[in-house]
Design a protein around this motif. Structure first.
Motif, short mmCIF file in Angstrom:
data_model
loop_
_atom_site.label_atom_id
_atom_site.label_comp_id
_atom_site.label_asym_id
_atom_site.label_seq_id
_atom_site.Cartn_x
_atom_site.Cartn_y
_atom_site.Cartn_z
N THR A 66 0.84 -1.19 0.00
CA THR A 66 0.00 0.00 0.00
C THR A 66 0.88 1.24 0.00
N SER A 67 0.57 2.16 -0.89
CA SER A 67 1.27 3.45 -0.90
C SER A 67 0.41 4.48 -0.19
N HIS A 68 1.03 5.26 0.67
CA HIS A 68 0.32 6.34 1.35
C HIS A 68 0.71 7.69 0.77
N SER A 69 1.31 7.63 -0.42
CA SER A 69 1.67 8.85 -1.13
C SER A 69 0.78 9.01 -2.36
N ASP A 70 0.28 10.22 -2.56
CA ASP A 70 -0.55 10.49 -3.74
C ASP A 70 0.29 10.49 -5.02
N LYS A 71 1.62 10.51 -4.87
CA LYS A 71 2.50 10.63 -6.03
C LYS A 71 3.03 9.28 -6.53
N VAL A 72 2.81 8.23 -5.75
CA VAL A 72 3.33 6.91 -6.10
C VAL A 72 2.20 5.89 -5.91
N SER A 73 1.96 5.05 -6.92
CA SER A 73 0.85 4.10 -6.86
C SER A 73 1.19 2.90 -5.97
N HIS A 74 0.15 2.14 -5.61
CA HIS A 74 0.35 0.92 -4.82
C HIS A 74 1.24 -0.07 -5.59
N ARG A 75 0.93 -0.22 -6.87
CA ARG A 75 1.69 -1.16 -7.70
C ARG A 75 3.16 -0.77 -7.79
N ALA A 76 3.40 0.54 -7.88
CA ALA A 76 4.79 1.01 -7.98
C ALA A 76 5.58 0.65 -6.72
N ILE A 77 4.93 0.72 -5.55
CA ILE A 77 5.61 0.37 -4.31
C ILE A 77 6.06 -1.09 -4.34
N SER A 78 5.19 -1.98 -4.83
CA SER A 78 5.55 -3.40 -4.95
C SER A 78 6.72 -3.57 -5.92
N ILE A 79 6.66 -2.87 -7.05
CA ILE A 79 7.72 -2.97 -8.06
C ILE A 79 9.04 -2.45 -7.50
N TYR A 80 9.00 -1.31 -6.83
CA TYR A 80 10.22 -0.75 -6.24
C TYR A 80 10.81 -1.69 -5.18
N THR A 81 9.94 -2.35 -4.43
CA THR A 81 10.41 -3.30 -3.42
C THR A 81 11.20 -4.43 -4.07
#
Length: 216
Positions: free
Chosen positions: A183-198
């Protein structure tokens, strides 16, 4: 515990164990004076203010074998927003000293903070790459979780960005280890992007670790 149960190893979940140099030195000297024989570690993520050659040597001599550092982020601007007083350069030096002395060094980082940008996450990935290069053994990359009682949680609740605390919310915290469901709590980064960055961050860390130290 040593006398009654023959305990041989202790994990101290103390985030402030290394804040004062005098305290940790006194602690180590008492272990030596009492001739206690056990191993110990700080697995929950310690600060690094008091780490120098003297402290690290004493810790190792008294049985410390594992240290977990908690930089949280590799971005100075994120650290400032979350009020985490960390000097990343000094922490990296401490990690290097600990590794050279023979300690197993781990690091915890978090992405998905409120207001965090893609660039700030790139800064964290860069930090992860640098600590892999110097020999940190393991890393975790967690998605940010707003725990009740924290300032960020109260701010997110005030703006209705997270639900009111309930049993359902409490149990949802148990799913935060799922890399593919972050889950992303930033309006600038999507939930999916957080998983990909991880995933990218873990690939970067362990690829560099393997290239530099394949014998591990």
């Amino acid at each position: 515990y040593i006398v009654e149960y023959k305990a041989e190893n202790f994990s101290f979940y103390d985030l402030t164990a290394i804040v004062k140099k005098d305290w940790i030195i006194d602690f180590c000297k008492l272990i030596l004076q009492r001739k206690l024989n056990f191993t110990w570690q700080l697995p929950s993520g310690t600060r690094s203010e008091a780490f120098d050659e003297e402290v690290i040597d004493l810790m190792y001599r008294t049985g410390c074998r594992n240290l977990n550092f908690a930089p949280e982020s590799g971005s100075p601007s994120v650290l400032k927003r979350i009020k985490k007083r960390v000097n990343l350069k000094e922490m990296k030096k401490s990690m290097k000293r600990c590794r050279k002395r023979g300690l197993v060094v781990k690091s915890n980082t978090i992405i998905g903070f409120p207001e965090e940008t893609h660039f700030e996450i790139f800064q964290t990935l860069g930090f992860i790459a640098r600590i892999a290069w110097i020999g940190v053994h393991e890393t975790t990359i967690s998605g940010y979780v707003p725990y009740p009682g924290t300032e960020i949680y109260d701010s997110l609740r005030k703006s209705n960005k997270i639900p009111e605390f309930s049993d359902k919310y409490f149990w949802s915290l148990a799913t935060t280890s799922d890399i593919f469901n972050r889950t992303s709590h930033s309006d600038k980064v999507s939930h999916r992007a957080i998983s990909i960055y991880t995933i990218i961050g873990l690939l970067i860390f362990y690829s560099i670790s393997f290239i530099r130290r394949p014998y591990r």
